[in-house]
Write an enzyme that holds these catalytic residues in place. Structure first.
Site, short mmCIF file in Angstrom:
data_model
loop_
_atom_site.label_atom_id
_atom_site.label_comp_id
_atom_site.label_asym_id
_atom_site.label_seq_id
_atom_site.Cartn_x
_atom_site.Cartn_y
_atom_site.Cartn_z
N HIS A 53 -6.60 1.81 -3.59
CA HIS A 53 -5.29 1.15 -3.76
C HIS A 53 -5.17 0.08 -2.68
O HIS A 53 -4.48 0.25 -1.67
CB HIS A 53 -4.15 2.17 -3.70
CG HIS A 53 -2.83 1.62 -4.16
ND1 HIS A 53 -2.08 2.19 -5.18
CD2 HIS A 53 -2.12 0.53 -3.77
CE1 HIS A 53 -0.98 1.49 -5.38
NE2 HIS A 53 -0.98 0.46 -4.52
N GLU A 68 -4.66 -1.54 -10.00
CA GLU A 68 -4.44 -2.98 -10.22
C GLU A 68 -5.61 -3.82 -9.74
O GLU A 68 -5.44 -4.71 -8.87
CB GLU A 68 -3.14 -3.42 -9.52
CG GLU A 68 -1.91 -2.71 -10.04
CD GLU A 68 -0.61 -3.18 -9.40
OE1 GLU A 68 -0.66 -4.02 -8.48
OE2 GLU A 68 0.45 -2.70 -9.82
O1 IFM Z 1 3.90 -1.73 -3.96
C1 IFM Z 1 3.15 -2.25 -5.02
C2 IFM Z 1 1.95 -1.36 -5.28
O2 IFM Z 1 1.15 -1.23 -4.17
C3 IFM Z 1 1.13 -1.91 -6.42
N1 IFM Z 1 1.95 -2.18 -7.56
C4 IFM Z 1 3.14 -2.96 -7.38
C5 IFM Z 1 3.98 -2.34 -6.27
C6 IFM Z 1 5.27 -3.15 -6.06
O3 IFM Z 1 4.96 -4.45 -5.68
#
Ligand code: IFM
Length: 424
Positions: A108, A155
């Protein structure tokens, strides 16, 4: 009608954003150099994870998605910290025993500082993938008794874009002009997918009935103007940011589910400046902040007029259902909403946000989308990559008062939804 039986209800966090004390992460030096607010102790979840568990129990949640911090488990290239691995295993065991299914995410965003000392070009080289596979192997073996659900990358496209094109994350490359070339020919996507495939193989070799997915950030896209040009631009962006990687992972049969992180919509226009990435202007709030409202207009990017969160992201609940249905149809795989939420300092917006987004998800399910769960982002207020100002938590965290966790009004509402298995 309610949500299906066995629906997964819960919340997500990530190690760097909540644990605190991750001093070996590449982000620590990055925060200094970029003058970001330092992450420091975050929500102190490394020490207070039992308080987080109590919050999940209070909500009635049955699922918790968290990540394992690579830089903590492997602080130097030659050293794995067995006590850290044991702590993660203990957490997974305790969640499971409390009736809360642990879902572990292995990557992450945060990576060990030594990775870039060894491989200054990061994932453009093949070494980081090999190192990541070794790390993943240790985590899988440590937690295999209690964890069946795994996410290899969170992501990946957002991470790669920030780290290798926009210069916003370490190692900080600016390659926006050659975006497609850097990602595809430059090996980034190939290396990440090789690591993902290996995680899929290792998890299945070790854990019976396991499931492995990628958590993909998918934005609801609209063409900025009527006509073929912007539609074509939208298709290119959709393919590049959303589908390219999932298509490849899926055709290699290495996806058991798709994690969906949904927050907002953007308008996409065809760029008239030839070197703009992919010939496309995607009207992200972040791009608008850089080029300004006028700059955005001049580029042809259109911004929407819905109410916005503290991140300046438009609130578009129907997009969640739309995106979930379209992913479900395209891949014929279970969709787990692994992130959805809002930054809301006022504390007043979360309930309405949950209500509208969950209604939209419910409609998608009624229309045939195979959705297996909803995990809110986030359980706690946390470090939003550079700042503590945005507050994403179902629980507020008072960092000046012993990291006290306090339920937000949204949390009470979410609790009701979980209890009823339906949107009140
Ligand atoms: O905080 C982030 C996360 O780390 C990844 N997705 C989006 C979130 C909000 O920006």
């Amino acid at each position: 009608m309610g949500f299906p039986d066995g629906f997964l209800w819960g919340a997500s966090t990530s190690s760097y954003q909540v644990e605190g004390g991750n001093d070996n992460s590449a982000f620590v030096d990055w925060e200094r150099r970029r003058r970001w607010q330092p992450c420091g102790t975050a929500a102190d979840s490394w020490n207070r994870w039992r308080e987080d568990l109590a919050c999940l129990k209070e909500l009635g949640a049955n699922t918790y998605r968290f990540s394992v911090e690579w830089s903590r488990v492997q602080p130097t290239p030659m050293e794995f910290d067995e006590s850290a691995l044991e702590r993660y295993a203990e957490m997974a065991r305790a969640f499971k025993e409390a009736g809360i299914r642990p879902i572990i995410c292995l990557h992450h965003f945060s990576e060990p500082a030594w990775l870039f000392e060894r491989w200054p070009r990061g994932w453009m080289e093949s070494g980081p993938a090999d190192a990541f596979i070794q790390f993943a192997d240790r985590v899988i073996r440590a937690c295999r008794n209690d964890v069946s659900d795994w996410i290899s990358f969170n992501e990946p496209m957002v991470w790669l874009l920030n780290a290798y094109a926009l210069g916003h994350f370490p190692p900080g490359f600016h390659k926006i002009v050659t975006l497609e070339r850097t990602f595809v020919q430059g090996g980034l996507i190939e290396h990440v997918l090789r690591a993902h495939r290996e995680v899929h193989r290792m998890v299945h070799a070790d854990i019976k009935g396991a499931r492995v997915g990628i958590a993909q950030n998918v934005v609801d896209l609209e063409p900025a103007r009527q006509g073929a040009a912007d539609l074509e631009a939208l298709g290119r962006w959709d393919h590049f940011m959303h589908r390219h990687m999932l298509d490849l992972a899926n055709s290699a049969q290495t996806l058991d589910f798709i994690g969906l992180n949904y927050y907002t919509r953007i308008y996409v226009a065809k760029a008239w400046i030839p070197f703009f990435p992919l010939g496309v202007v995607p009207a992200y709030a972040e791009l608008k902040q850089i080029v300004g409202e006028l700059g955005m207009k001049l580029l042809g990017g259109r911004v929407g007029n819905r109410v916005r969160t503290d991140m300046d992201w438009e609130i578009v609940p129907e997009g969640l259902g739309r995106v979930a249905l379209s992913l479900s149809k395209r891949y014929q795989l279970p969709i787990l909403v692994t992130e959805n939420g809002l930054a809301d300092t006022s504390g007043n917006g979360r309930e309405a946000f949950l209500k509208s987004h969950l209604s939209s998800l419910q409609s998608a399910i009624d229309d045939g989308a195979h959705v297996t769960g909803y995990l809110h982002w986030s359980l706690l207020d946390n470090f939003e990559w550079g700042s503590y100002r945005p507050r994403f938590g179902l629980y507020r965290v008072d960092r000046t008062n012993g990291f006290k966790r306090t339920k937000s009004s949204g949390a009470d509402y979410f609790k009701k939804v979980i209890k009823n298995g339906a949107v009140p």
